[in-house]
Design an enzyme around this catalytic site. Structure first.
Site, PDB file in Angstrom:
ATOM      1  N   GLY A  14       0.832  -1.196   0.000  1.00  0.00           N
ATOM      2  CA  GLY A  14       0.000   0.000   0.000  1.00  0.00           C
ATOM      3  C   GLY A  14       0.864   1.242   0.000  1.00  0.00           C
ATOM      4  O   GLY A  14       2.045   1.193   0.319  1.00  0.00           O
ATOM      5  N   SER A  15       0.264   2.341  -0.420  1.00  0.00           N
ATOM      6  CA  SER A  15       1.003   3.578  -0.277  1.00  0.00           C
ATOM      7  C   SER A  15       0.043   4.660   0.177  1.00  0.00           C
ATOM      8  O   SER A  15      -1.099   4.722  -0.265  1.00  0.00           O
ATOM      9  CB  SER A  15       1.697   3.959  -1.577  1.00  0.00           C
ATOM     10  OG  SER A  15       0.821   3.781  -2.652  1.00  0.00           O
ATOM     11  N   GLY A  16       0.506   5.445   1.126  1.00  0.00           N
ATOM     12  CA  GLY A  16      -0.353   6.474   1.701  1.00  0.00           C
ATOM     13  C   GLY A  16       0.219   7.838   1.407  1.00  0.00           C
ATOM     14  O   GLY A  16       1.125   7.977   0.592  1.00  0.00           O
TER      15      GLY A  16
ATOM     16  N   GLY B  91       4.089   7.937   2.376  1.00  0.00           N
ATOM     17  CA  GLY B  91       5.069   6.914   2.067  1.00  0.00           C
ATOM     18  C   GLY B  91       4.429   5.623   1.619  1.00  0.00           C
ATOM     19  O   GLY B  91       3.248   5.576   1.290  1.00  0.00           O
TER      20      GLY B  91
ATOM     21  N   VAL C  50       4.042   1.233   2.115  1.00  0.00           N
ATOM     22  CA  VAL C  50       4.076   0.172   3.106  1.00  0.00           C
ATOM     23  C   VAL C  50       4.450  -1.130   2.413  1.00  0.00           C
ATOM     24  O   VAL C  50       3.853  -1.501   1.407  1.00  0.00           O
ATOM     25  CB  VAL C  50       2.713   0.026   3.817  1.00  0.00           C
ATOM     26  CG1 VAL C  50       2.793  -1.033   4.888  1.00  0.00           C
ATOM     27  CG2 VAL C  50       2.281   1.343   4.412  1.00  0.00           C
TER      28      VAL C  50
ATOM     29  N   LYS D   9       6.644   0.606   7.054  1.00  0.00           N
ATOM     30  CA  LYS D   9       6.187   1.839   6.441  1.00  0.00           C
ATOM     31  C   LYS D   9       7.395   2.734   6.209  1.00  0.00           C
ATOM     32  O   LYS D   9       8.116   3.081   7.143  1.00  0.00           O
ATOM     33  CB  LYS D   9       5.200   2.510   7.390  1.00  0.00           C
ATOM     34  CG  LYS D   9       4.674   3.812   6.892  1.00  0.00           C
ATOM     35  CD  LYS D   9       3.530   4.191   7.783  1.00  0.00           C
ATOM     36  CE  LYS D   9       2.991   5.544   7.458  1.00  0.00           C
ATOM     37  NZ  LYS D   9       1.845   5.840   8.314  1.00  0.00           N
TER      38      LYS D   9
ATOM     39  N   ASP E 197      -7.807  10.820  11.737  1.00  0.00           N
ATOM     40  CA  ASP E 197      -7.960  10.282  10.390  1.00  0.00           C
ATOM     41  C   ASP E 197      -8.572   8.888  10.425  1.00  0.00           C
ATOM     42  O   ASP E 197      -8.081   7.962   9.790  1.00  0.00           O
ATOM     43  CB  ASP E 197      -6.600  10.271   9.674  1.00  0.00           C
ATOM     44  CG  ASP E 197      -6.760  10.125   8.155  1.00  0.00           C
ATOM     45  OD1 ASP E 197      -7.898  10.293   7.662  1.00  0.00           O
ATOM     46  OD2 ASP E 197      -5.766   9.827   7.474  1.00  0.00           O
TER      47      ASP E 197
END
Ligand SMILES: *[C@@H]1O[C@H](CO)[C@@H](O)[C@H](O)[C@H]1NC(C)=O
Ligand SMILES: *[C@@H]1O[C@H](CO)[C@@H](O)[C@H](O)[C@H]1NC(C)=O
Ligand SMILES: *[C@@H]1O[C@H](CO)[C@@H](O)[C@H](O)[C@H]1NC(C)=O
Ligand SMILES: *[C@@H]1O[C@H](CO)[C@@H](O)[C@H](O)[C@H]1NC(C)=O
Ligand SMILES: *[C@@H]1O[C@H](CO)[C@@H](O)[C@H](O)[C@H]1NC(C)=O
Ligand SMILES: *[C@@H]1O[C@H](CO)[C@@H](O)[C@H](O)[C@H]1NC(C)=O
Ligand SMILES: *[C@@H]1O[C@H](CO)[C@@H](O)[C@H](O)[C@H]1NC(C)=O
Ligand SMILES: *[C@@H]1O[C@H](CO)[C@@H](O)[C@H](O)[C@H]1NC(C)=O
Ligand SMILES: *[C@@H]1O[C@H](CO)[C@@H](O)[C@H](O)[C@H]1NC(C)=O
Ligand SMILES: *[C@@H]1O[C@H](CO)[C@@H](O)[C@H](O)[C@H]1NC(C)=O
Length: 816
Positions: free
Chosen positions: A486-488, A491, A493, A508, A614
């Site tokens: 995943g990417s947030g 950054g 993960v 992360k 969040d």
């Protein structure tokens, strides 16, 4: 409570209509009891249940006429008298549950009716705990149904031995005999009950040794033997119980050493209690395997040697009790990693050396007892060390300094002025920033390496707790694309496998090119450093260093959550996911409770209130057994920090960084960050979980939003707006059963009968929607506080599991 009562009323009315019987159902919240002639008026009755009420009086004898009865469950009431012997004629009985009533009157023949149940060959649950049954267990217990899975006789007045015939009950999952006057030794054959998951024998008068055959019980998760008269050694075969989560051997007469095999059981996650025995020898280094353990209590023994430094690897510990032993040597520096500690008691040992300063930085520590040791040197005045009611060092003659309440002599090294002026002169904000940066870089076991080429020879310290850049590279196969999960905003993960134990982790990596990422790293470090809860994503370690190109590199290593995030489950995108990713109603309810518990912890049980800022489904991660863990603390705000700088800028930036759909309306109007904002996001999440609609769904435009959508259907048409996929066949897997115990097992029976529990679900959904609506209320003041949410959700879950009912079959449910 009143609402649940009301909804139940509707439910009764429904059933009442459906069966057009002439039962006299009371619809108020005051007294009534099961009609005496129920068996005669409803001879085709299959389920008769009314748990958790205030029914009094005897069990109607006429029930024996309802010959098709399968479930008879009136647990948690005030029933008196005895169990009618003729119930044994109900050959279809599957569940007979009278846990927690006032049945039996302590007479010696109190349990004789058990032999009359021999013909109930389908019986799976027999619940009689917390009543007043006296007498002995007869060998007729071996004539109970071999299907029996749950037998609870705890907290009665039963004496005598456990009859050997119990060996016939080969399908037992739970045997509860605690809190009686049972004597003798535990029969060897308990080791043959291979399906046993819970063995509760605590608080009796059992004697003899602890059987090594218990090691054959590989499914055992809970073994409670405390407060008996067991003697001899702890069998090392217990190390074979690889599912054991909770072991309590406290207050017996056990001697010998603690077997390494038991200390090596990394499944132990709830507690390991061996206090108040006569155990000797030293504590093995293997104790470091207990990574998941929350409570370790080996106090009140005769253990000696030093406290092993590997204890620092038990990073889940919240309560550590080593008091009343003969431990010597220093308090190991490695304990600095035990940041989740709430209680630490090392009193009454022979420990030497200094009081470690890091103890002052343990923010959730609320009980620290170091008294009656041989500690020396200066006591600092930080954190808990400044709170005389939570911290004790009496009986250490060589200590000095500390707060005046400790009455220690001043230290000869003269420097008494400095801490004071430090606090006064330097502005509070600068101090806070300085301390948090310092703590973060020191405390999250960061290792700074400028010469990564030397990484083949990690220092011992590093092996124990830290992680190097090279190790991160190795574990992710060079940050390979196939490991990207995943990417947030800040950054990416990656999934990684740490060498050594082969632990799977999520890593992360902060994207430091993104403006603010470095601050985000520090924020997240700070947030996670001080908090620990079963429903929060646990940080394993961190790495702040320079990469091979000489650029700054920051990474956080988390537990790996094998079931991904809630968003993927609520909104499957591929055909494959539609088929495999289905969340049942129960799973959703459990997740809702998990998330609420996490927020409740952040809002009410941390030293400084933390606002997550969040919350959304993609930040709710699910582990192997679908327990939810709230993650992603990039935007988290410590409330003291937030209120210190109530600048408009800060609030706006948070608002913009939160996620569309979940941001409370007041953040858009420049109000300050507060827990009420999280509650709003939670309300939206709850509505999303049960309607299956994202707050950003295309259908929500103009005036219509998810809150309004749910509000319009509330309460009468709630069933019309729910996500239908949760009503598909409830599949309760083994894990779920293990975790939630008996009540869910009841649901399994429901499954077996193809029970249609829709109406019970409706009752719960109405209550759930009400909570969701309250939390997502536009005006912050009207939102329900998180601790109340948790309570209400638990009430909903309890009532769901305790009231077994179905439509389309003969059911009578009684609620007050
Ligand atoms: C109920 O069962 C008893 C025997 O258990 C029997 O004598 C009686 O007639 C039955 N009553 C009815 C109404 O069936
Ligand atoms: C069990 O059933 C048999 C035959 O149906 C009967 O003879 C016997 O008395 C019953 N036993 C008990 C304990 O009710
Ligand atoms: C248990 O059942 C066996 C045979 O089914 C019978 O011989 C024995 O008497 C029964 N024991 C008791 C205590 O009822
Ligand atoms: C437990 O397992 C051992 C072998 O591991 C076996 O010898 C023993 O008989 C078993 N005990 C029982 C009570 O089943
Ligand atoms: C442990 O206790 C048992 C039974 O009480 C006793 O026989 C044995 O000698 C004790 N062992 C030690 C080392 O004290
Ligand atoms: C285990 O033992 C401790 C100490 O005796 C006791 O306080 C605790 O309640 C026990 N735990 C359980 C789950 O029974
Ligand atoms: C320790 O165990 C004994 C019985 O073995 C009991 O009498 C005593 O109260 C226990 N002490 C504590 C502190 O639990
Ligand atoms: C405590 O340890 C010291 C040595 O460190 C030793 O001389 C002393 O006898 C010990 N006291 C007890 C009560 O074991
Ligand atoms: C600390 O431990 C000692 C000895 O175990 C005990 O007497 C004392 O009450 C404890 N103090 C606190 C504050 O718990
Ligand atoms: C000191 O400790 C006590 C007991 O743990 C706690 O109730 C109190 O809030 C603490 N005081 C401060 C100022 O932290």
């Amino acid at each position: 409570m009143a609402i649940i009562c009301l909804v139940r009323f509707q439910l009764q009315f429904l059933i009442f209509l459906l069966y057009t019987t002439s039962l006299l159902l009371k619809t108020s919240c005051t007294g009534s009891y099961p009609p005496i002639n129920v068996g005669v008026t409803l001879p085709a009755l299959e389920i008769f249940a009314g748990g958790v009420n205030y029914f009094t009086g005897p069990i109607p004898v006429s029930l024996s006429n309802a010959s098709r009865l399968q479930i008879l469950d009136f647990s948690i009431n005030g029933l008196t008298g005895t169990i009618p012997k003729n119930l044994g004629s109900l050959k279809s009985l599957v569940r007979l549950n009278f846990d927690l009533n006032n049945l039996g009157n302590g007479e010696v023949d109190g349990l004789n009716f058990l032999s009359s149940l021999a013909n109930c060959t389908s019986l799976e649950v027999l619940g009689l705990s917390e009543n007043n049954f006296g007498g002995e267990l007869h060998n007729s217990i071996g004539n109970l149904s071999t299907q029996l899975k749950i037998l609870t006789l705890g907290q009665n007045l039963i004496h005598g031995n456990i009859p050997a015939e119990i060996e016939n009950l080969v399908n037992l999952n739970l045997l509860g005999l605690e809190g009686n006057y049972l004597t003798g030794s535990v029969p060897d054959l308990i080791g043959k009950q291979k399906k046993l998951e819970g063995l509760h024998l605590h608080v009796n008068r059992f004697s003899g040794s602890i059987l090594s055959a218990l090691g054959n019980l590989t499914r055992l998760t809970r073994l409670f033997l405390e407060e008996n008269r067991f003697e001899g050694n702890i069998p090392s075969s217990l190390g074979n119980c690889k599912s054991l989560q909770n072991l309590n051997l406290s207050s017996n007469n056990l001697n010998g050493t603690i077997p390494e095999e038991v200390l090596g059981l990394s499944s132990l996650s709830i507690s390991l209690v061996m206090s108040n025995n006569s155990l000797t020898g030293s504590l093995s280094l293997k104790v470091g395997n207990l990574h998941n353990l929350v409570e370790l209590d080996i106090s009140g023994n005769k253990l000696s040697g030093t406290i092993p430094s590997t204890l620092g690897s038990c990073i889940s510990l919240e309560r550590l009790h080593l008091e009343g032993n003969k431990f010597e040597g220093p308090i190991p520096e490695s304990l600095e990693t035990l940041r989740g500690l709430e209680e630490l008691d090392l009193s009454e040992n022979n420990l030497t050396g200094r009081v470690p300063e890091f103890l002052g930085g343990f923010s959730v520590l609320r009980h620290l007892n170091l008294s009656h040791n041989n500690l020396e040197g200066e006591v600092s005045r930080d954190g808990i060390l400044a709170n005389a009611s939570a911290f004790s060092v009496v009986g250490n003659d060589k200590l000095c300094g500390g707060i005046p309440e400790l009455h220690l002599p001043p230290c000869s090294r003269k420097n008494p002025r400095e801490p004071l002026s430090f606090k006064v002169v330097i502005p509070a904000t600068i101090a806070a920033v300085f301390i948090s940066v310092l703590l973060c870089s020191l405390s999250i076991f960061c290792i700074r390496r400028k010469l990564p080429r030397n990484s083949n020879t990690p220092t011992p310290e590093e092996q124990q707790v830290g992680i190097s850049y090279s190790e991160l590279i190795k574990s992710t196969n060079g940050f390979a694309a196939e490991n990207l999960i995943g990417s947030g905003s800040f950054g990416s993960v990656y999934k990684g496998i740490l060498s050594g134990e082969g632990t799977i982790v999520a890593i992360k990596i902060m994207n430091l090119l993104q403006k603010g990422a470095s601050k985000s790293f520090i924020d997240e470090c700070n947030a996670l450093r001080s908090i620990r809860h079963r429903n929060l994503l646990k940080i394993i370690t961190a790495c702040s260093t320079v990469d091979h190109q000489g650029n700054d590199f920051k990474g956080l290593v988390f537990e790996f959550m094998s079931n991904g995030n809630l968003d993927q489950w609520l909104h499957p995108t591929t055909e494959q996911q539609y088929r495999t990713k289905k969340l049942s109603f129960t799973q959703r309810l459990n997740i809702a409770i998990d998330v609420a518990s996490a927020l409740d912890y952040l809002h009410h049980h941390c030293e400084t209130t933390i606002v997550h800022c969040d919350l959304k489904p993609s930040n709710v991660l699910l582990d192997d057994d679908m327990t939810a863990h709230v993650g992603d603390f990039e935007l988290a705000k410590f409330l003291s920090e937030a209120s210190k700088n109530p600048s408009i800028n800060q609030s706006i930036s948070v608002a913009l960084k939160g996620s569309i759909g979940y941001i409370p309306p007041e953040y858009g109007m420049r109000s300050e960050v507060s827990v009420l904002g999280d509650i709003y996001s939670y309300g939206i999440l709850l509505l999303e979980m049960f309607t299956g609609k994202r707050p950003t769904d295309d259908m929500f435009e103009g005036d219509l939003n998810i809150h309004k959508f749910a509000d319009m259907a509330f309460p009468g048409n709630v069933m019309a707006i729910i996500d239908p996929s949760m009503l598909a066949e409830e599949e309760i897997n083994e894990n779920e059963v293990n975790e939630h115990g008996i009540e869910e097992r009841a649901i399994i029976h429901n499954n077996d009968f193809q029970v249609n529990r829709t109406s019970n679900i409706e009752e719960c959904l109405v209550s759930l929607m009400e909570i969701g609506l309250s939390c997502s209320n536009k005006s912050p003041g009207k939102r329900m506080a998180m601790n109340i949410v948790v309570n209400k959700l638990q009430v909903i879950r309890d009532s769901f599991f305790r009231s077994i009912n179905r439509l389309g079959k003969n059911v009578a449910l009684y609620f007050k």
